[in-house]
Write an enzyme that holds these catalytic residues in place. Structure first.
Site, PDB file in Angstrom:
ATOM      1  N   CYS A 283       0.821  -1.227   0.000  1.00  0.00           N
ATOM      2  CA  CYS A 283       0.000   0.000   0.000  1.00  0.00           C
ATOM      3  C   CYS A 283       0.848   1.267   0.000  1.00  0.00           C
ATOM      4  O   CYS A 283       0.300   2.371  -0.087  1.00  0.00           O
ATOM      5  CB  CYS A 283      -0.956  -0.014   1.173  1.00  0.00           C
ATOM      6  SG  CYS A 283      -1.958  -1.516   1.212  1.00  0.00           S
TER       7      CYS A 283
ATOM      8  N   SER B  46     -11.146   0.686   5.324  1.00  0.00           N
ATOM      9  CA  SER B  46     -11.214   1.456   4.081  1.00  0.00           C
ATOM     10  C   SER B  46     -11.865   0.586   3.013  1.00  0.00           C
ATOM     11  O   SER B  46     -11.798  -0.641   3.078  1.00  0.00           O
ATOM     12  CB  SER B  46      -9.817   1.903   3.647  1.00  0.00           C
ATOM     13  OG  SER B  46      -8.956   0.787   3.550  1.00  0.00           O
TER      14      SER B  46
ATOM     15  N   ILE C 257     -12.883  -0.928  -0.926  1.00  0.00           N
ATOM     16  CA  ILE C 257     -12.211  -1.396  -2.143  1.00  0.00           C
ATOM     17  C   ILE C 257     -12.491  -0.344  -3.219  1.00  0.00           C
ATOM     18  O   ILE C 257     -13.636   0.057  -3.411  1.00  0.00           O
ATOM     19  CB  ILE C 257     -12.748  -2.787  -2.529  1.00  0.00           C
ATOM     20  CG1 ILE C 257     -12.306  -3.810  -1.469  1.00  0.00           C
ATOM     21  CG2 ILE C 257     -12.274  -3.194  -3.917  1.00  0.00           C
ATOM     22  CD1 ILE C 257     -12.986  -5.165  -1.601  1.00  0.00           C
TER      23      ILE C 257
ATOM     24  N   LYS D 225     -10.243   5.852   4.644  1.00  0.00           N
ATOM     25  CA  LYS D 225     -11.544   5.375   5.091  1.00  0.00           C
ATOM     26  C   LYS D 225     -12.696   5.892   4.218  1.00  0.00           C
ATOM     27  O   LYS D 225     -13.557   5.131   3.812  1.00  0.00           O
ATOM     28  CB  LYS D 225     -11.762   5.796   6.552  1.00  0.00           C
ATOM     29  CG  LYS D 225     -13.140   5.506   7.097  1.00  0.00           C
ATOM     30  CD  LYS D 225     -13.354   4.011   7.267  1.00  0.00           C
ATOM     31  CE  LYS D 225     -14.826   3.665   7.448  1.00  0.00           C
ATOM     32  NZ  LYS D 225     -15.535   3.534   6.153  1.00  0.00           N
TER      33      LYS D 225
ATOM     34  N   HIS E 132      -9.326   3.774  -1.078  1.00  0.00           N
ATOM     35  CA  HIS E 132      -7.947   3.276  -0.977  1.00  0.00           C
ATOM     36  C   HIS E 132      -7.598   2.361  -2.149  1.00  0.00           C
ATOM     37  O   HIS E 132      -7.524   1.145  -1.990  1.00  0.00           O
ATOM     38  CB  HIS E 132      -7.794   2.554   0.373  1.00  0.00           C
ATOM     39  CG  HIS E 132      -6.433   2.004   0.638  1.00  0.00           C
ATOM     40  ND1 HIS E 132      -5.272   2.564   0.141  1.00  0.00           N
ATOM     41  CD2 HIS E 132      -6.043   0.925   1.379  1.00  0.00           C
ATOM     42  CE1 HIS E 132      -4.239   1.848   0.557  1.00  0.00           C
ATOM     43  NE2 HIS E 132      -4.677   0.841   1.299  1.00  0.00           N
TER      44      HIS E 132
END
Lengths: 126, 388
Positions: free
Chosen positions: B84, B208, B210, B330, B334
């Protein structure tokens, strides 16, 4: 069956046989296989030491949304437990499926379960 | 130390984009960044690009050349993968290259396409950011790993699910007016607490979403900005990176993220500032507990107290240190490979004054990003300052 066995496979074999171990370098740092050198200091002299029989749950959860290969198992309780100087990650067996009776500090023993597709570490309350 | 100017930024809406492939998403974000910069395309020396799960989502590795092409560039192009923080690492490498005098103008960015696959498939892909032998085979998932960190934190410091819920509520409130955010709707503490659990104690609203999306920025040397008389008031003045052991079980503590502590220490020293100088932050709140650990590792809160920040209104829009004014991972969304550069995009706009939430931080001069990969086994931290 003559599939190549990795060092990790051998480690899980040993856990299943009740002969779990960890590695200790000459400076006393503990780690888990496979290793060429100690992750803490780079020492290449790694000796096997017996894994303590009893571990302790350090944290736990219940996996409710798993990866596809574990869908049939879900929900399942998962924990990290310390065994002396090392920790392992595994499923919790013989506990309330909602985790109500699992607490940090719960004493556990380690074993291995095998299904058609995979083999994984399990912890059983002691 | 030479600072690196942010000449232009661009970002697609973070959302579900079933009709757009990865190259279209990055083409859009990069074109917006180049337009925003007023830098001629021909001056761009290279592309530093982040992506995590392209092989899973689109059967596409080797995305460097593909994305250079999508951006209308024929320059050296490299993909960075650090889960990430893939584009966070790309930014850091670009900063280093410009400071070293090897490049004057670089395009950085990232893209992730995720919603075209079912949740279980994405769960599997994300789990590959952990240790395959010791975690993946036991059935660990990414939310599961953070759940283990959260439960250990609860046991050690007495925080509760309701404390974490305040973080989700805050970040949703921040995203209300952000048109690039995936969720522009208010939620309550009760909504968070009553949502289905993913991995106890983490519920759907602690996580968070998809997301599909891309982000990009044009970075230039101070010298280039002066020569071209660019309007580029925000600089990256500090960069730091930290690494930890991949598997959670191998860490000294389940409730600390030393890789972030090291990255922050390096970035603060690099920029010659400290935590007290920071006016606002964008941190990696992939799960609510992650924002707590970020605040503590960045030095804003003592260990075991970060969970109180949102609850006490200190990190809200009107607080002393607004955190995740964009909505964070959130509420903004993300798309993992795009998140690092997206933090740079949002903070640049917030500091320049052209973000919808800029009025909340009108006097702000110094901001920080915290972008984490896996269970914080990789971290990049960047300091942004208004320099002109």
């Amino acid at each position: 069956m003559s599939e190549p066995r990795t060092a990790f496979d051998s480690f899980v074999d040993a856990l299943a046989a009740g002969e779990g171990y960890f590695l200790e370098c000459s400076n006393g740092h503990a780690s888990l296989p496979p290793r060429h050198v100690c992750p803490d200091c780079g020492d290449a002299s790694l000796e096997r030491r017996s894994l303590p029989e009893r571990g302790e749950v350090e944290s736990h959860t219940i996996i409710r949304v798993p990866a596809p290969q574990f869908e049939a198992d879900a929900p399942y309780p998962l924990a990290i437990a310390s065994f002396g100087p090392v920790r392992l990650t595994g499923r919790l067996e013989n506990v309330d499926p909602d985790g109500g009776d699992v607490e940090v500090g719960l004493p556990v023993a380690v074993d291995v379960r095998e299904t058609d597709d995979h083999r994984f570490v399990v912890f059983t309350p002691q | 130390m030479t600072s690196v100017r942010i000449a232009g930024v661009g970002m697609t809406p973070f959302d579900s984009h079933p009709e757009r492939t990865g190259r279209e998403l990055f083409g859009s974000a990069s074109n917006e960044a180049i337009d925003d910069s007023n830098v001629p395309r021909g001056d761009i020396d290279a592309l530093f690009y982040g992506n995590f799960m392209g092989a899973f989502a689109e059967g596409q590795n080797h995305q460097g050349p593909l994305m250079a092409d999508a951006a209308g560039l024929s320059v050296p192009a490299t993909r960075f993968e650090s889960a990430c923080t893939s584009s966070g690492v790309a930014v850091r490498e670009a900063v280093s290259k410009i400071r070293g005098g090897e490049a004057d103008v670089l395009l950085v960015g990232g893209m992730e396409r995720m919603t075209n696959e079912p949740t279980s498939f994405v769960t599997e892909a994300l789990a590959t950011a952990g240790d395959e032998l010791y975690e993946g085979r036991a059935g660990m998932t990414f939310p599961g790993a953070y759940a283990l960190m959260a439960n250990a934190y609860f046991a050690e410091h007495g925080a509760t699910r309701a404390d974490l819920a305040e973080i989700a509520v805050k970040n949703h409130a921040h995203a209300l007016e952000n048109e690039l955010a995936q969720y522009q709707r208010e939620i309550s503490v009760d909504d968070v607490l009553e949502a289905p659990l993913v991995a106890d104690p983490i519920g759907v609203y602690d996580a968070s979403p998809i997301t599909d999306g891309a982000s990009a920025a044009v970075l230039v040397s101070d010298e280039y900005a002066r020569e071209r008389d660019l309007d580029a008031p925000v600089s990256i003045t500090g960069t730091g990176q930290g690494t930890d052991q991949l598997a959670l079980q191998d860490r000294a503590s389940l409730t600390r993220t030393p890789a972030a502590e090291r990255a922050a220490e390096e970035a603060y020293a690099d920029a010659s500032i400290g935590p007290d100088d920071v006016d606002l932050a964008e941190v990696h709140d992939c799960f609510t507990i992650a924002e707590v650990l970020a605040l503590e590792s960045l030095g804003f809160y003592d260990r075991g107290t970060g969970y109180q920040a949102a609850r006490d209104g200190e990190t809200t829009r009107d607080g002393d240190l607004p955190v995740n004014l964009s909505g964070g991972l959130k509420a903004k969304g993300h798309p993992v490979g795009a998140t690092g550069t997206a933090q740079i995009v949002e903070l640049t706009k917030l500091l320049r004054g052209d973000h919808v939430n800029s009025d909340a931080v009108s006097d702000a001069e110094t901001a920080i990003t915290h972008n984490a990969g896996g269970t914080v086994a990789s971290v990049t931290v960047h300091v942004l300052e208004v320099v002109a």
